[in-house]
Scaffold this motif. Structure first.
Motif, PDB file in Angstrom:
ATOM      1  N   VAL A 105      25.905  10.697  38.648  1.00  0.00           N
ATOM      2  CA  VAL A 105      24.848  11.491  39.295  1.00  0.00           C
ATOM      3  C   VAL A 105      25.188  11.887  40.738  1.00  0.00           C
ATOM      4  O   VAL A 105      24.313  12.323  41.476  1.00  0.00           O
ATOM      5  CB  VAL A 105      23.503  10.729  39.264  1.00  0.00           C
ATOM      6  CG1 VAL A 105      23.046  10.520  37.850  1.00  0.00           C
ATOM      7  CG2 VAL A 105      23.606   9.410  39.999  1.00  0.00           C
ATOM      8  N   GLN A 106      26.434  11.720  41.136  1.00  0.00           N
ATOM      9  CA  GLN A 106      26.839  12.039  42.503  1.00  0.00           C
ATOM     10  C   GLN A 106      26.037  11.264  43.542  1.00  0.00           C
ATOM     11  O   GLN A 106      25.667  11.807  44.588  1.00  0.00           O
ATOM     12  CB  GLN A 106      26.731  13.544  42.770  1.00  0.00           C
ATOM     13  CG  GLN A 106      27.560  14.393  41.841  1.00  0.00           C
ATOM     14  CD  GLN A 106      27.571  15.859  42.232  1.00  0.00           C
ATOM     15  OE1 GLN A 106      27.567  16.202  43.397  1.00  0.00           O
ATOM     16  NE2 GLN A 106      27.612  16.731  41.243  1.00  0.00           N
ATOM     17  N   TYR A 127      21.318   4.867  48.168  1.00  0.00           N
ATOM     18  CA  TYR A 127      20.578   3.839  47.422  1.00  0.00           C
ATOM     19  C   TYR A 127      19.314   4.392  46.781  1.00  0.00           C
ATOM     20  O   TYR A 127      18.758   3.792  45.876  1.00  0.00           O
ATOM     21  CB  TYR A 127      20.209   2.677  48.344  1.00  0.00           C
ATOM     22  CG  TYR A 127      21.397   2.035  49.021  1.00  0.00           C
ATOM     23  CD1 TYR A 127      22.459   1.545  48.270  1.00  0.00           C
ATOM     24  CD2 TYR A 127      21.458   1.918  50.403  1.00  0.00           C
ATOM     25  CE1 TYR A 127      23.547   0.970  48.891  1.00  0.00           C
ATOM     26  CE2 TYR A 127      22.549   1.340  51.027  1.00  0.00           C
ATOM     27  CZ  TYR A 127      23.584   0.871  50.266  1.00  0.00           C
ATOM     28  OH  TYR A 127      24.671   0.298  50.874  1.00  0.00           O
ATOM     29  N   ASN A 128      18.849   5.517  47.295  1.00  0.00           N
ATOM     30  CA  ASN A 128      17.646   6.106  46.703  1.00  0.00           C
ATOM     31  C   ASN A 128      17.961   6.991  45.511  1.00  0.00           C
ATOM     32  O   ASN A 128      17.067   7.531  44.876  1.00  0.00           O
ATOM     33  CB  ASN A 128      16.896   6.935  47.750  1.00  0.00           C
ATOM     34  CG  ASN A 128      16.201   6.046  48.755  1.00  0.00           C
ATOM     35  OD1 ASN A 128      15.793   4.934  48.415  1.00  0.00           O
ATOM     36  ND2 ASN A 128      16.097   6.500  49.978  1.00  0.00           N
ATOM     37  N   LYS A 129      19.254   7.150  45.234  1.00  0.00           N
ATOM     38  CA  LYS A 129      19.628   8.014  44.127  1.00  0.00           C
ATOM     39  C   LYS A 129      20.349   7.249  43.025  1.00  0.00           C
ATOM     40  O   LYS A 129      20.302   7.646  41.852  1.00  0.00           O
ATOM     41  CB  LYS A 129      20.537   9.132  44.655  1.00  0.00           C
ATOM     42  CG  LYS A 129      20.763  10.241  43.668  1.00  0.00           C
ATOM     43  CD  LYS A 129      21.601  11.346  44.273  1.00  0.00           C
ATOM     44  CE  LYS A 129      21.814  12.461  43.267  1.00  0.00           C
ATOM     45  NZ  LYS A 129      22.731  13.477  43.754  1.00  0.00           N
ATOM     46  N   CYS A 130      21.030   6.163  43.407  1.00  0.00           N
ATOM     47  CA  CYS A 130      21.800   5.363  42.440  1.00  0.00           C
ATOM     48  C   CYS A 130      20.915   4.983  41.255  1.00  0.00           C
ATOM     49  O   CYS A 130      19.831   4.429  41.431  1.00  0.00           O
ATOM     50  CB  CYS A 130      22.329   4.116  43.129  1.00  0.00           C
ATOM     51  SG  CYS A 130      23.112   2.946  42.011  1.00  0.00           S
ATOM     52  N   ILE A 131      21.385   5.295  40.040  1.00  0.00           N
ATOM     53  CA  ILE A 131      20.582   4.988  38.857  1.00  0.00           C
ATOM     54  C   ILE A 131      20.858   3.581  38.341  1.00  0.00           C
ATOM     55  O   ILE A 131      20.202   3.110  37.428  1.00  0.00           O
ATOM     56  CB  ILE A 131      20.803   6.018  37.716  1.00  0.00           C
ATOM     57  CG1 ILE A 131      22.262   6.023  37.251  1.00  0.00           C
ATOM     58  CG2 ILE A 131      20.368   7.394  38.146  1.00  0.00           C
ATOM     59  CD1 ILE A 131      22.502   6.862  36.004  1.00  0.00           C
ATOM     60  N   GLY A 132      21.847   2.928  38.910  1.00  0.00           N
ATOM     61  CA  GLY A 132      22.133   1.546  38.504  1.00  0.00           C
ATOM     62  C   GLY A 132      22.892   1.425  37.203  1.00  0.00           C
ATOM     63  O   GLY A 132      22.774   0.419  36.512  1.00  0.00           O
ATOM     64  N   CYS A 133      23.704   2.431  36.880  1.00  0.00           N
ATOM     65  CA  CYS A 133      24.449   2.368  35.620  1.00  0.00           C
ATOM     66  C   CYS A 133      25.698   1.492  35.743  1.00  0.00           C
ATOM     67  O   CYS A 133      26.268   1.074  34.747  1.00  0.00           O
ATOM     68  CB  CYS A 133      24.850   3.754  35.139  1.00  0.00           C
ATOM     69  SG  CYS A 133      26.135   4.535  36.148  1.00  0.00           S
ATOM     70  N   TRP A 191      18.613  -3.233  42.957  1.00  0.00           N
ATOM     71  CA  TRP A 191      19.024  -2.651  41.687  1.00  0.00           C
ATOM     72  C   TRP A 191      19.886  -1.403  41.843  1.00  0.00           C
ATOM     73  O   TRP A 191      19.812  -0.469  41.062  1.00  0.00           O
ATOM     74  CB  TRP A 191      17.799  -2.382  40.793  1.00  0.00           C
ATOM     75  CG  TRP A 191      16.985  -3.614  40.670  1.00  0.00           C
ATOM     76  CD1 TRP A 191      17.422  -4.824  40.212  1.00  0.00           C
ATOM     77  CD2 TRP A 191      15.638  -3.819  41.064  1.00  0.00           C
ATOM     78  NE1 TRP A 191      16.438  -5.754  40.312  1.00  0.00           N
ATOM     79  CE2 TRP A 191      15.324  -5.164  40.815  1.00  0.00           C
ATOM     80  CE3 TRP A 191      14.663  -2.985  41.592  1.00  0.00           C
ATOM     81  CZ2 TRP A 191      14.077  -5.702  41.086  1.00  0.00           C
ATOM     82  CZ3 TRP A 191      13.426  -3.516  41.861  1.00  0.00           C
ATOM     83  CH2 TRP A 191      13.151  -4.854  41.605  1.00  0.00           C
TER      84      TRP A 191
END
Lengths: 422, 310
Positions: free
Chosen positions: B185-186, B200-206, B243
Motif C-alpha cells: 500500500v506504499q 504508521y497511520n497507513k500501514c495495514i499490518g500485513c 499493530w
C-alpha cells in the motif's frame, strides 16, 4: 428442479436471478442435515468471536511473532487457493479438451472453487488487526508488491467462479459462453497460483522460498489437492444421492490424480536435490532444509513425502485404481499431505530467520485455530446449503450419459466434506 | 492510554524541534479527499509515477552529482542509485529533508564491544514499547574467523568477550529497499535523504515488509506499545505504532535537525559514525574513502547505507 428451462414450476422452487432455488428441499431436510448445519453455524460463530478477540485485543492474541511473521492464515491461504484450482482444471478440461466424462462434475467444481477462494481471502482479512485499512490496497497499490497481484487475482477469481457457476446453472449463453468463460478462468487460475507462489519465491531474504521451482510446484500441488478434494466430494454427494457419477468418471479422475501427484513429488525431489547436492549446496540453504529433514520441523515435512508416496502407490496399480476405497483413501491422504506441505512452506521462511536465529516451530494459538476452523466451517456451511438448494446436477440434454434423472436431494441427508484437514 | 496522546494534541511549538512539522494527518486528509474526488485518476497516476521513477532512477535522479567525475566513482553511483526511485511523492515530514544530505553510517566492528548501550539509547529515543519485545538494533555475538550469522548469538549475556566479535545490525536504509518494494500500500518509502520511513497511520499490518527484509530489521507491534509517561519522547510517535511495523529511522527527528543518532551518541567506544555522504568532510565520507569497508549481504544488491569496518 435444476433444469435450465423449467416449464412447470414445482413446489418449493423459487426462481431468482434466473436460478431455480430449491428452498423446498431445505424444508424437507432431515434432522441430521439440520444438526450438521447447526454444528457448522456454531463453529462459524466461534470463529467470528475469535476474530472479534483479535480486533479488540490486537495481534498478540495470535501466536505469530516477529520471528514467525506469518502463521496459520497464510498456510490456509495457500491451501485453499490450491484446492480451488483442481476443480477449475477438471471443469476446464470438459470445455477445452472435450473430457466429457468430467461434465457432471462441472457445476460442483466451480462451486467449490468459488467457496474455497472466498474463505482463503477472508482468512487474509482476519489476520489484519486494522482490517479497514485494506482500502489503501485499492487507493494506493504498490505495483512492485506481489501481494497486490495475488490479492486482486484471488478476488477476481472468486467473482469469476461465481459468475461461471451462474452461467452453468442458468444455461445463459449455452455451451459457447461456458467455453469462453473457461478461456478466461483457466489463465486466471494459473495466474493466481503463480502470484501466490511468487509471494514466497520473490523474496531473496528467505532462502528456502527463493526458488523458481516454487511456481510449478504450487501449480501441481494445487491441481493434485484440488482434484483429490473434488473426488472425495463427488463420492460424498453420490452417497447422499445429490449427484450421480459413472465409475469410469472416478477412474479417469483417479488416473489424473496419480499423474499430478507423481509430478508434484518429482518437483519436490528436484528441489531437495538442488539444496543438498555438493556442487550446489549453500551452507544457509542446507542448514535450513535440514531443520525440515531431521530437525524439529521434520514432523511437518516428512509427512508430505510419506503421505505423498503412499497416495501415489495406492493409485499406481491399474488393477486397484478403480476401487472407491482406494481412491478415497489416496485422495484424503494427499489432501492431508498438501496441507502439511503448505504449513511447512510457511514455516520454511521462518525456521531460521534472516539474522540466522533458529526459531522453535510455530503452533497456532487457540484464537488462530478457532478463526481457521470457523472459516472452514463457513465454507462447508455454504457448501452444505448450496448442494441442497442449487441445481448442481448437469441436465441430460447437456450430458447424454448423465444417467437417470431423479430428484434425489429430497432424501434430505446431510452432506459432509471430509478430507479437509485443519 | 495515558501515554499515547494523539499527535494533533501535542504542543507542537513547545516540544517539536525547529523545522519539525507533523503534517501526516494533513497528508492523509488530502489523500483521502483526492481519493474520494478523483479516485480513478489517483491510482494510475501513482502507478505511472512510480514506474517512471523506477525506470529513471539512476538516469534522471534529481540529486546533484556528488563530485566531479561522479560516473567513474563507485560511491557516487551508489549515492545516485539511492535516489528518488521509491519515493511516492507524499512524504511524511518529521522535518523537511534539509537538502542534499545522503545519510549513511559506518560501524567499526573491531571497536564494538557488544555492550548494547546503542540498543538502550535507541529504545529510549524512539519510544519503542517496553512491552513490544523488540529493539531496532540487534547486536549479534559472532564466532571469530567468519561472518556466519547462523552461528551467531543474539541473546548473549556477557559482553566484551575477547574470543568473540560483536556485530550490530539494524535497518540498513538500503538504496534498493526490498521492504519498500514489498509494501502493498506504499505505506513505507525512501525519503530524498535516503531514510526509509513508515506511515504508521497507513500501514495495514500485513507484515510483508518483514518478510522481504533480509536484515530482520523490521518489527511488528503485536501489542499496543507502552512507555512510562516520564520516558516518552514527544518527538516520536507512540500510540500510532500499535499493530504496525516499525524500524530504525536513522533518528530522523534528530538527524534532520543537526543532531546525530542516539546510537552514535551512546556508543562508548566510538564504533559508530553517522553523517552525510555528500559532505566530503563528514566522518562517513572520509571513512569510506580511506578504509576497507564491507556491507552485510552485499550479494543481495540492496545497497545498504550502513558500512562496516574491521
Amino acid at each position: 428442479m435444476a433444469m435450465t428451462e423449467p416449464t412447470t414450476p414445482q413446489p418449493g422452487i423459487k426462481r431468482f436471478i434466473k436460478i431455480d432455488w430449491n428452498v423446498g428441499a431445505l424444508k424437507a431436510a432431515s434432522p441430521r442435515y439440520w444438526s450438521w448445519v447447526g454444528m457448522l453455524v456454531i463453529m462459524t460463530t466461534l470463529g467470528v468471536l475469535a476474530w472479534v478477540v483479535v480486533l479488540t485485543t490486537g495481534g498478540n492474541a495470535m501466536a505469530q511473532r516477529d520471528n514467525f511473521t506469518w502463521g496459520m492464515w497464510f498456510a490456509d491461504y495457500m491451501f485453499y487457493v490450491g484446492l480451488a484450482a483442481g476443480g477449475l482444471v477438471v471443469y476446464a478440461s470438459v470445455h477445452l479438451f472435450g473430457a466429457e466424462q468430467f461434465r457432471p462434475l462441472s457445476r460442483l467444481a466451480v462451486l467449490m472453487a468459488g467457496l474455497l477462494t472466498m474463505i482463503a481471502l477472508l482468512g487474509d482479512l482476519t489476520d489484519l488487526v486494522r482490517v479497514w485499512r485494506i482500502f489503501w490496497f485499492v487507493v494506493t497499490p504498490n505495483i512492485s508488491a506481489i501481494f497486490v497481484y495475488t490479492g486482486s487475482a484471488a478476488g477476481f477469481y472468486m467473482v469469476l467462479c461465481f459468475v461461471d457457476l451462474w452461467i452453468l446453472v442458468t444455461g445463459v449463453g449455452g455451451e459457447k459462453l461456458a467455453f469462453r468463460m473457461t478461456l478466461i478462468a483457466l489463465p486466471v487460475a494459473i495466474y493466481l497460483h503463480t502470484t501466490t507462489a511468487f509471494v514466497l519465491a520473490l523474496n531473496k531474504s528467505r532462502e528456502l522460498w527463493n526458488s523458481a521451482v516454487m511456481v510449478p510446484i504450487f501449480l501441481t500441488s494445487a491441481v493434485a489437492s484440488g482434484v483429490a478434494l473434488l473426488l472425495i466430494c463427488a463420492y460424498v454427494l453420490q452417497h447422499y444421492h445429490v449427484l450421480e457419477f459413472k465409475k469410469s468418471m472416478f477412474r479417469s479422475l483417479a488416473t489424473l490424480l496419480a499423474t499430478v501427484i507423481i509430478t508434484d513429488l518429482f518437483l519436490l525431489v528436484v528441489e531437495i536435490a538442488t539444496v543438498y547436492w555438493p556442487t550446489a549446496a549453500k551452507a544457509g540453504h542446507t542448514l535450513r532444509f535440514s531443520e525440515f529433514m531431521t530437525g524439529p520441523y521434520a514432523v511437518q515435512f516428512l509427512p508430505v513425502l510419506i503421505l505423498g508416496v503412499i497416495a501415489f502407490s495406492l493409485l499406481a496399480g491399474r488393477k486397484t485404481r478403480h476401487i472407491p476405497a482406494i481412491q478415497i483413501t489416496a485422495s484424503a491422504l494427499y489432501v492431508l499431505a498438501i496441507f502439511f506441505k503448505r504449513y511447512t512452506l510457511m514455516s520454511m521462511g521462518f525456521a531460521i530467520g534472516p539474522l540466522g536465529q533458529t526459531q522453535a516451530p510455530y503452533i497456532p494459538s487457540l484464537v488462530e485455530a478457532l478463526i481457521a476452523i470457523g472459516l472452514l466451517s463457513m465454507g462447508m456451511l455454504f457448501f452444505t446449503l448450496a448442494v441442497k438448494i442449487l441445481p448442481l446436477r448437469v441436465p441430460e440434454e447437456e450430458h447424454a450419459e448423465a444417467g437417470a434423472w431423479e430428484l434425489a436431494e429430497a432424501t434430505g441427508e446431510p452432506v459432509v466434506e471430509p478430507g479437509v484437514a485443519l | 492510554m495515558s501515554q499515547d496522546f494523539p499527535r494533533d494534541e501535542r504542543p507542537e511549538g513547545a516540544t517539536a524541534p525547529e523545522g519539525t512539522t507533523f503534517s501526516r494527518r494533513h497528508f492523509l486528509t488530502s489523500v483521502g479527499i483526492a481519493a474520494g474526488v478523483v479516485a480513478a485518476g489517483v491510482v494510475p497516476a501513482a502507478l505511472m509515477a512510480q514506474s517512471a521513477n523506477a525506470q529513471d532512477a539512476t538516469a534522471t535522479s534529481s540529486e546533484p552529482p556528488v563530485a566531479p567525475g561522479a560516473s567513474a566513482d563507485p560511491l557516487a553511483e551508489i549515492i545516485a542509485a539511492d535516489g528518488p526511485a521509491n519515493y511516492p511523492g507524499h512524504p511524511v515530514h518529521y522535518a523537511k529533508p534539509a537538502g542534499k544530505e545522503k545519510w549513511a553510517m559506518v560501524i567499526d566492528v573491531r571497536a564494538c564491544v557488544g555492550c548494547r548501550k546503542c540498543v538502550y539509547a535507541c529504545v529510549e529515543e524512539n519510544n519503542i514499547g517496553r512491552n513490544s519485545g523488540f529493539t531496532y538494533i540487534q547486536v549479534l555475538e559472532m564466532e571469530p574467523g567468519k561472518i556466519d550469522l547462523e552461528s551467531a548469538v543474539l541473546d548473549y549475556d556477557e559482553a566484551g568477550r575477547p574470543d568473540k566479535w560483536y556485530f550490530p545490525v539494524q535497518c540498513m536504509h538500503c538504496a534498493h529497499p526490498p521492504c519498500v518494494y514489498g509494501c502493498p500500500v506504499q505505506a513505507t518509502w525512501k525519503e530524498p535523504d535516503g531514510i526509509v520511513l513508515i506511515d504508521y497511520n497507513k500501514c495495514i499490518g500485513c507484515r510483508n515488509c518483514m518478510i522481504t527484509c533480509p536484515y530482520g530489521a523490521r518489527h511488528f507491534n503485536w501489542v499496543r506499545p507502552e512507555v512510562p509517561a516520564a520516558e516518552i519522547n514527544p518527538k516520536v510517535p507512540l500510540g500510532e505504532k500499535a499493530w504496525t511495523a516499525e524500524k530504525c529511522t536513522f533518528c530522523v527527528q534528530r538527524t534532520r535537525n543537526g543532531q546525530t543518532t542516539a546510537c552514535v551518541e551512546a556508543c562508548p567506544t566510538g564504533a559508530r559514525k553517522f553523517g552525510d555522504l555528500n559532505d566530503p568532510n563528514s566522518d562517513v565520507a572520509i571513512l569510506l574513502k580511506t578504509r576497507r569497508v564491507w556491507r552485510l549481504k552485499e550479494e543481495y544488491s540492496t545497497e545498504p547505507m550502513i558500512w562496516y569496518v574491521g
